[in-house]
Design a protein around this motif. Structure first.
Motif: not given
Length: 76
Positions: A5-11, A18-24
């Motif tokens: 669960l921790i790895w899934l949340v981190a991923a 990354v998506v937010l950075g591209r949109l920004w």
């Protein structure tokens, strides 16, 4: 199970970042492009205004049109 669960949340967080950075970045690029276009239009307007002032100062728009034609005839 907790490790998964921790790895899934981190991923998901990494992908979301990354998506937010591209949109920004795209939004910043559009804003910068608009500012540059406005600045170029203002510079162009100022250049045209100065050319018009120079033309008036050089005698276009003053005096008799016949006299202007005579003065201009030798320039052709």
């Amino acid at each position: 199970m907790a490790d998964l669960l921790i790895w899934l949340v981190a991923a998901l967080g990494a992908v979301g970042g990354v998506v937010l950075g591209r949109l920004w970045g795209r939004a910043e690029g559009k804003r910068a492009g608009k500012r540059e276009a406005e600045r170029d239009a203002t510079e162009d307007k100022n250049k045209r205004l100065e050319r018009g002032r120079d033309a008036v100062r050089d005698g276009r728009g003053s005096g008799d049109p016949v006299d202007r034609l005579r003065r201009n005839d030798g320039r052709w």
